[in-house]
Motif scaffolding. Structure first.
Motif, mmCIF file in Angstrom:
data_model
loop_
_atom_site.group_PDB
_atom_site.id
_atom_site.type_symbol
_atom_site.label_atom_id
_atom_site.label_comp_id
_atom_site.label_asym_id
_atom_site.label_seq_id
_atom_site.Cartn_x
_atom_site.Cartn_y
_atom_site.Cartn_z
ATOM 1 N N ASP A 48 -6.074 -2.275 -5.673
ATOM 2 C CA ASP A 48 -6.742 -2.046 -4.543
ATOM 3 C C ASP A 48 -5.684 -1.398 -3.542
ATOM 4 O O ASP A 48 -4.504 -1.464 -3.718
ATOM 5 C CB ASP A 48 -7.041 -3.461 -3.543
ATOM 6 N N LEU A 49 -6.387 -0.523 -2.869
ATOM 7 C CA LEU A 49 -5.415 0.470 -1.971
ATOM 8 C C LEU A 49 -5.595 -0.017 -0.564
ATOM 9 O O LEU A 49 -6.687 -0.270 -0.156
ATOM 10 C CB LEU A 49 -5.907 1.965 -2.158
ATOM 11 N N LEU A 50 -4.640 0.046 0.310
ATOM 12 C CA LEU A 50 -4.616 -0.111 1.527
ATOM 13 C C LEU A 50 -3.699 1.127 2.369
ATOM 14 O O LEU A 50 -2.409 1.231 1.913
ATOM 15 C CB LEU A 50 -3.826 -1.531 2.136
ATOM 16 N N ILE A 51 -4.257 1.676 3.387
ATOM 17 C CA ILE A 51 -3.592 2.723 4.025
ATOM 18 C C ILE A 51 -3.599 2.372 5.323
ATOM 19 O O ILE A 51 -4.706 2.029 6.020
ATOM 20 C CB ILE A 51 -4.283 3.969 3.788
ATOM 21 N N GLU A 52 -2.459 2.595 6.232
ATOM 22 C CA GLU A 52 -2.506 2.400 7.834
ATOM 23 C C GLU A 52 -1.643 3.592 8.094
ATOM 24 O O GLU A 52 -0.593 3.896 7.823
ATOM 25 C CB GLU A 52 -1.759 1.163 8.139
ATOM 26 N N LEU A 53 -2.334 4.110 9.157
ATOM 27 C CA LEU A 53 -1.667 5.189 9.765
ATOM 28 C C LEU A 53 -1.319 4.789 11.231
ATOM 29 O O LEU A 53 -2.248 4.638 12.051
ATOM 30 C CB LEU A 53 -2.404 6.717 10.087
ATOM 31 N N PHE A 54 -0.153 4.473 11.563
ATOM 32 C CA PHE A 54 0.245 3.887 12.871
ATOM 33 C C PHE A 54 0.852 4.612 13.841
ATOM 34 O O PHE A 54 1.810 5.382 13.569
ATOM 35 C CB PHE A 54 1.329 2.796 12.508
ATOM 36 N N SER A 55 0.251 4.773 15.157
ATOM 37 C CA SER A 55 0.715 5.656 16.025
ATOM 38 C C SER A 55 0.633 5.110 17.349
ATOM 39 O O SER A 55 0.695 4.046 17.554
ATOM 40 C CB SER A 55 -0.143 6.933 16.043
ATOM 41 N N GLU A 56 1.064 6.083 18.270
ATOM 42 C CA GLU A 56 0.764 5.767 19.855
ATOM 43 C C GLU A 56 -0.655 5.799 20.064
ATOM 44 O O GLU A 56 -1.492 6.117 19.265
ATOM 45 C CB GLU A 56 1.498 6.980 20.815
ATOM 46 N N LEU A 111 1.636 3.337 6.323
ATOM 47 C CA LEU A 111 1.505 2.127 5.195
ATOM 48 C C LEU A 111 0.473 2.558 4.141
ATOM 49 O O LEU A 111 -0.468 2.856 4.317
ATOM 50 C CB LEU A 111 1.215 0.931 5.985
ATOM 51 N N CYS A 112 1.156 2.475 2.939
ATOM 52 C CA CYS A 112 0.535 3.021 1.820
ATOM 53 C C CYS A 112 0.806 2.192 0.662
ATOM 54 O O CYS A 112 1.829 2.394 0.097
ATOM 55 C CB CYS A 112 0.541 4.516 1.390
ATOM 56 N N ILE A 113 -0.117 1.014 0.262
ATOM 57 C CA ILE A 113 0.327 0.311 -0.937
ATOM 58 C C ILE A 113 -1.063 0.078 -1.971
ATOM 59 O O ILE A 113 -2.154 0.232 -1.299
ATOM 60 C CB ILE A 113 0.907 -1.278 -0.479
ATOM 61 N N LEU A 114 -0.533 -0.047 -3.171
ATOM 62 C CA LEU A 114 -1.577 -0.386 -4.285
ATOM 63 C C LEU A 114 -1.182 -1.957 -4.754
ATOM 64 O O LEU A 114 0.106 -1.978 -5.114
ATOM 65 C CB LEU A 114 -1.239 0.775 -5.371
ATOM 66 N N THR A 115 -2.075 -2.631 -4.671
ATOM 67 C CA THR A 115 -2.130 -4.023 -4.902
ATOM 68 C C THR A 115 -2.684 -4.469 -6.357
ATOM 69 O O THR A 115 -4.044 -3.953 -6.677
ATOM 70 C CB THR A 115 -2.550 -5.013 -3.897
ATOM 71 N N ASN A 116 -2.172 -4.886 -7.206
ATOM 72 C CA ASN A 116 -2.674 -4.990 -8.609
ATOM 73 C C ASN A 116 -3.242 -6.446 -8.727
ATOM 74 O O ASN A 116 -3.417 -7.275 -7.620
ATOM 75 C CB ASN A 116 -1.817 -5.038 -9.797
ATOM 76 N N ASP A 117 -4.204 -6.923 -10.052
ATOM 77 C CA ASP A 117 -5.032 -7.863 -9.736
ATOM 78 C C ASP A 117 -4.110 -9.050 -9.691
ATOM 79 O O ASP A 117 -4.538 -10.116 -9.495
ATOM 80 C CB ASP A 117 -5.515 -8.027 -11.269
ATOM 81 N N ALA A 118 -2.769 -9.111 -10.198
ATOM 82 C CA ALA A 118 -1.779 -10.289 -9.833
ATOM 83 C C ALA A 118 -1.292 -10.471 -8.393
ATOM 84 O O ALA A 118 -0.393 -11.481 -8.225
ATOM 85 C CB ALA A 118 -0.688 -10.020 -10.955
#
Length: 698
Positions: A3-11, A156-163
């Motif tokens: 699964d992919l999670l992206i967050e672009l954090f700004s003012e 923030l950009c992460i890939l989370t595997n099935d584990a």
């Protein structure tokens, strides 16, 4: 699959931009991934004032390996052609294959593209998304070249595997390195923290006083606001647009309810609501017993030790200043309305230009008054009252209150007309003459309001046609399409009969001969067709087929829009029945046979069908059915009773079907053939009395 999670954090992102930005992030990233061969199972985007978030489930961990065969030039083609093919295919000469084809030996390139890791593709797509993001407005900051709506602090950009193991996607955009860290609420939980998945991210944000989902924030605001109002015997005035905007201003909504000062409670409710909404983003709270706006709801972005007491006090102080201005405008305007009957405002309109080619507002009011007086008898209004209303409805444009809050024009006119002691019909026309403003807006029904509303819109349309300022493509700066739809709905809903072909030229003359000396360069000649186009759009939205409208437009009096709508609705209803649909097919068969025979014989078969030459029962039955239908259709059409006329037309369907099954029209007997062709002419004539069925599809 990860699964992919992206967050672009700004003012802080402006509230009005958040929903579109979240959708743009989802569209650009998902399109980019799919084009690169990375598919996914589900995508969801979110926005808060300080972050855009995208969560993708079931992303492929690698793009698939692809193999493509690309046909090239002939083996004996010029060397430059072969070199161009090699460059385009990205292969060397020795990698080409030669194959025999009908026209000789041809080069083929086998292009194999190995799959790539998801992280590599995501990094490329996300960087491109950030650098080309379609913000309506953006800025640069510091020494970098990156543009964003407000300074961008984290990716923030992460890939989370099935584990459940998370890996950061390695990337860098103008010195901002991607990581697995975000921040909570700016004041209540500002410390950074790391996350391992979307579920972990959403839960930790909630603990850090951030509600990620804008719909959840809006629901919290509405529930807390209505509960607080209910506890005080009040009700919150619903405003979905304001609710969505306020939900975009806070990450941790805290609802606070305050009181409006007693000095302001006698202001019109709409003034209080508009002032609080436009200046403070407050919700209005109404006392259902009195109908007055007595309290307000504001939404803070944090919890405080004093439960919002200080925040509320500050808001009330600012609100008092704003409402003091509104009260000042109201009292000044009332003096003009009561003491001078709004005359100074009307005099000021002589110096206000409506359009540089159409003169002043005063000249326009004179035209509207003339039209309203002419239309009044048609809509059942008193001509004197209609003219008085037309000369009054624009007065509030010069008032101080409308100068501050233009959206209150018309409504304030109603209040000021009441204060001036004008008839109730005039006051109502002040508020209603702008309506309807859209396809779902209420249509005025009071005769005086209808007369003035029609006069206002018809003058606008005729005026801009007279100076050749028509809508083009998607451009309609003067909202002329909306004005035409308003005329259509006013005529239809109130069953007003108006001949556009007679009225519009007279109105153009009024415009060209007014005191401002307008020299119109255009013509209203094609304005009826513009109305027809708008009517087609309007009726199609209600399920009336376009060809049905065309069939009715071809009939006489199509410039009478009310009559046209009645005819179209009746025809649509008939065509939705089995008899009606089948009759159309029978009519077209009769018309085709007749047309071919008339072209072949060089004569018109339009009269002379005689029952005494009928050989079969089917012919005799059709003669009788046509006589019976004609006896119903002629008086029904005279009375404009289209449903009855069209039902009578559809009623001949069994006899028409039986005729074509049992009778040969083009027989060798010339007398019978002529009689039967004339009988087909009767079918055509009976049907064409109600609509031009030749224009129907199918």
């Amino acid at each position: 699959m990860p699964d992919l999670l992206i967050e672009l954090f700004s003012e802080e992102i402006p509230a009005r931009m958040q929903a579109r930005a979240a959708e743009d992030l989802k569209t650009k990233v998902t399109n980019g991934l799919v084009e690169a061969g990375l598919t996914y199972a589900h995508a969801a985007a979110f926005a808060t004032p300080r972050r855009l978030t995208l969560a993708l489930e079931g992303v492929l961990d690698h793009s698939p390996t692809t193999r493509e065969e690309r046909k090239g030039p002939k083996v004996d083609a010029p060397e430059k052609a072969i070199e161009g093919f090699l460059r385009g295919a990205g292969v060397a000469r020795e990698d080409l294959e030669e194959r025999d084809e009908k026209k000789g030996r041809v080069f083929y390139a086998i292009i194999e593209k190995p799959g790539r890791p998801a992280a590599e593709i995501i990094a490329e797509v996300l960087e491109d998304t950030i650098r080309t993001f379609p913000w309506p407005k953006s800025m640069r900051w510091g020494a970098g070249s990156l543009r964003w709506v407000r300074p961008l602090h984290r990716i923030l950009c992460i890939l989370t595997n099935d584990a459940g193991e998370a890996d950061v996607v390695p990337m860098d955009v103008d010195g901002i390195r991607a990581g697995d860290v975000t921040e909570g609420h700016r004041f209540m939980a500002p410390a950074p923290f790391s996350v391992t998945s979307f579920e972990d991210y959403a839960a930790k944000l909630k603990r850090a006083n951030v509600v990620l989902d804008p719909e959840e924030r809006a629901e919290t605001i509405w529930n807390d606001a209505t509960n607080a109002a209910f506890a005080s015997g009040m009700e919150v005035v619903e405003d979905k647009g304001l609710l969505a905007e306020v939900a975009g201003l806070v990450e941790w909504p805290v609802v606070l309810m305050g009181e409006i000062g007693a000095d302001f409670l006698d202001l019109p409710p709409e003034v209080l609501m508009t002032s609080m909404k436009e200046h403070q983003k407050f919700f209005s709270v109404r006392n259902p017993k009195t109908g007055r706006i007595e309290r307000f709801v504001t939404v803070a972005n944090r919890e405080t030790a004093d439960n919002g007491k200080t925040i509320l006090a500050g808001n009330q102080k600012v609100l008092t200043a704003r409402l003091s201005d509104a009260k000042f405008f109201w009292e000044n305007d009332l003096r003009v309305a009561v003491d001078e009957k709004m005359q100074p405002w009307l005099d000021q309109l002589e110096n206000v230009t409506f359009h540089n080619k159409l003169g002043s507002q005063k000249a326009r009011i004179d035209r509207i008054a003339s039209v309203a007086r002419e239309i009044a008898p048609v809509v059942g209004a008193d001509p004197d009252l209609a003219e008085t209303a037309a000369r009054t409805v624009k007065a509030d444009l010069s008032s101080e209150m409308v100068g501050e809050f233009p959206e209150l024009q018309g409504l304030m006119g109603r209040y000021y007309s009441d204060a001036a002691g004008l008839p109730a019909e005039v006051a109502a026309a002040c508020e209603e003459h702008y309506s309807p403003l859209g396809p779902s807006d209420a249509v005025p029904a009071a005769p005086v309001s209808v007369a003035v509303a029609l006069a206002d819109k018809l003058d606008t349309l005729t005026g801009f046609w007279a100076i050749d300022e028509k809508p083009t493509g998607s451009k309609d700066p003067f909202a002329l399409r909306r004005a035409a739809l308003g005329v259509i709905r006013l005529l239809e809903d109130n069953q007003v009969r108006l001949s556009l072909s007679e009225f519009l030229p007279k109105q153009q003359q009024r415009i060209e001969l007014n005191e401002d000396g307008i020299d119109g360069s255009g013509s209203v000649e094609d304005l009826p067709s513009f109305f027809h186009d708008r009517l087609q759009v309007h009726l199609r939205s209600e399920g009336v087929r376009h060809d049905v409208i065309d069939a009715c437009l071809a009939m006489p009096q199509s410039d009478d829009l009310t009559l046209l709508v009645k005819r179209a609705r009746a025809l649509q209803a008939v065509l939705e029945t089995e008899d009606g649909e089948n009759l159309v097919q029978g009519f077209k068969r009769a018309n085709n046979i007749l047309t071919q025979a008339e072209e072949k014989d060089g004569v018109e078969y339009s009269f002379g069908a005689d029952p005494k030459f009928a050989e079969t029962d089917a012919e005799r039955a059709l003669f009788a059915a046509l006589d019976a239908a004609d006896a119903k259709i002629v008086p029904a059409m005279k009375d404009e009773d289209f449903p009855t006329a069209m039902a009578a037309m559809a009623g001949i369907r069994p006899e028409v079907d039986a005729f074509f099954e049992a009778v040969q029209v083009n027989t060798d007997n010339e007398i019978l053939r002529r009689n039967r062709l004339n009988l087909l002419s009767r079918i055509r004539n009976v049907c064409l009395q109600v609509a031009d069925l030749t224009r129907l599809d199918g």
